[in-house]
Design a protein around this motif. Structure first.
Motif, PDB file in Angstrom:
ATOM      1  N   ASP A 144      -9.355   3.623   1.955  1.00  0.00           N
ATOM      2  CA  ASP A 144      -8.002   3.271   2.401  1.00  0.00           C
ATOM      3  C   ASP A 144      -7.000   3.569   1.295  1.00  0.00           C
ATOM      4  O   ASP A 144      -5.938   4.160   1.528  1.00  0.00           O
ATOM      5  CB  ASP A 144      -7.976   1.783   2.754  1.00  0.00           C
ATOM      6  N   ASP A 145      -7.328   3.143   0.070  1.00  0.00           N
ATOM      7  CA  ASP A 145      -6.453   3.398  -1.069  1.00  0.00           C
ATOM      8  C   ASP A 145      -6.305   4.907  -1.311  1.00  0.00           C
ATOM      9  O   ASP A 145      -5.220   5.396  -1.604  1.00  0.00           O
ATOM     10  CB  ASP A 145      -7.011   2.724  -2.328  1.00  0.00           C
ATOM     11  N   ARG A 146      -7.419   5.598  -1.177  1.00  0.00           N
ATOM     12  CA  ARG A 146      -7.386   7.048  -1.397  1.00  0.00           C
ATOM     13  C   ARG A 146      -6.516   7.732  -0.348  1.00  0.00           C
ATOM     14  O   ARG A 146      -5.738   8.633  -0.668  1.00  0.00           O
ATOM     15  CB  ARG A 146      -8.812   7.585  -1.347  1.00  0.00           C
ATOM     16  N   LYS A 147      -6.665   7.284   0.916  1.00  0.00           N
ATOM     17  CA  LYS A 147      -5.853   7.864   1.993  1.00  0.00           C
ATOM     18  C   LYS A 147      -4.370   7.594   1.758  1.00  0.00           C
ATOM     19  O   LYS A 147      -3.522   8.477   1.933  1.00  0.00           O
ATOM     20  CB  LYS A 147      -6.304   7.277   3.328  1.00  0.00           C
ATOM     21  N   SER A 148      -4.063   6.348   1.354  1.00  0.00           N
ATOM     22  CA  SER A 148      -2.665   6.003   1.081  1.00  0.00           C
ATOM     23  C   SER A 148      -2.117   6.839  -0.061  1.00  0.00           C
ATOM     24  O   SER A 148      -0.969   7.293  -0.026  1.00  0.00           O
ATOM     25  CB  SER A 148      -2.558   4.510   0.735  1.00  0.00           C
ATOM     26  N   LYS A 149      -2.950   7.048  -1.099  1.00  0.00           N
ATOM     27  CA  LYS A 149      -2.512   7.849  -2.244  1.00  0.00           C
ATOM     28  C   LYS A 149      -2.261   9.301  -1.820  1.00  0.00           C
ATOM     29  O   LYS A 149      -1.264   9.910  -2.232  1.00  0.00           O
ATOM     30  CB  LYS A 149      -3.606   7.807  -3.322  1.00  0.00           C
ATOM     31  N   ILE A 150      -3.136   9.834  -0.975  1.00  0.00           N
ATOM     32  CA  ILE A 150      -2.963  11.212  -0.495  1.00  0.00           C
ATOM     33  C   ILE A 150      -1.672  11.328   0.313  1.00  0.00           C
ATOM     34  O   ILE A 150      -0.898  12.285   0.163  1.00  0.00           O
ATOM     35  CB  ILE A 150      -4.181  11.637   0.350  1.00  0.00           C
ATOM     36  N   GLN A 151      -1.430  10.321   1.193  1.00  0.00           N
ATOM     37  CA  GLN A 151      -0.216  10.338   2.010  1.00  0.00           C
ATOM     38  C   GLN A 151       1.028  10.236   1.133  1.00  0.00           C
ATOM     39  O   GLN A 151       2.021  10.932   1.357  1.00  0.00           O
ATOM     40  CB  GLN A 151      -0.253   9.191   3.020  1.00  0.00           C
TER      41      GLN A 151
END
Length: 201
Positions: A144-151
């Motif tokens: 989730d954190d990784r996805k948010s960071k990518i976004q």
């Protein structure tokens, strides 16, 4: 009388056998005592089930060597005898009631240990499931954190790209203003306040 005898047998098993030996040795010893006593109960008239040889390798390992086990067999009604110069433990039928009580106590212990093992296995399975659930929760949180960071990185990239495009777009570039013509007859100022008078030539 049976109650007191039952309590004596229980003490022979626990703490007697169970606390003097490892769990594995205790389990094997109890199983073997159950087999010996159970065979006599199931086949009361067959003499071959009424004896065991202490020099037998399996009997030695499961009955003779473990602490307290041979003493329990004696309490069940087995007595040492020599037949044809060979040592045996022979069951005497006068101890039939002791055999029944001792066998029942062994069954109690076996069932209690089986329940304990089930509880331990259940607790271990629940602990493992909890650990796996925590691992999965941590993994999902990481994703989730990784996805948010990518976004977030993508939005910032788009903003930077938009700003860069706005600065370099031809439509947005400013052209220098056209030269403006001053009104007048094209006279060149010579420092006087008025232009020279035209000539008739």
């Amino acid at each position: 009388k049976d109650h007191n005898r039952r309590q004596e047998f229980r003490r022979l098993v626990d703490p007697g056998i169970s606390r003097l030996n490892s769990r594995e040795v205790t389990y094997e010893a109890i199983k073997t005592l159950l087999m010996l006593s159970g065979n006599i109960i199931d086949h009361p008239e067959e003499e071959k089930y009424h004896r065991f040889k202490p020099t037998n390798a399996t009997i030695r390992r499961k009955i003779v060597d473990p602490k307290g086990t041979l003493e329990y067999a004696v309490e069940l009604g087995f007595r040492p005898e020599v037949i044809d110069f060979q040592p045996y433990y022979i069951f005497h039928k006068t101890h039939w009631n002791d055999l029944l009580i001792g066998h029942a106590v062994l069954k109690e212990f076996e069932e209690r240990e089986a329940e304990r093992e089930q509880r331990l296995a259940k607790a271990k399975a629940e602990e493992k499931a909890a650990i796996e659930a925590q691992k999965e929760k941590t993994r999902l949180a990481f994703l989730d954190d990784r996805k948010s960071k990518i976004q977030l990185d993508e939005r910032e990239r788009q903003i930077r790209a938009a700003r860069a495009g706005k600065l370099s777009s031809p439509e947005q570039e400013t052209e220098p203003p056209p030269p403006q013509h001053m009104p007048g007859g094209g006279y060149i100022l010579s420092g006087a306040d008025t232009p020279p008078a035209p000539t008739n030539d």
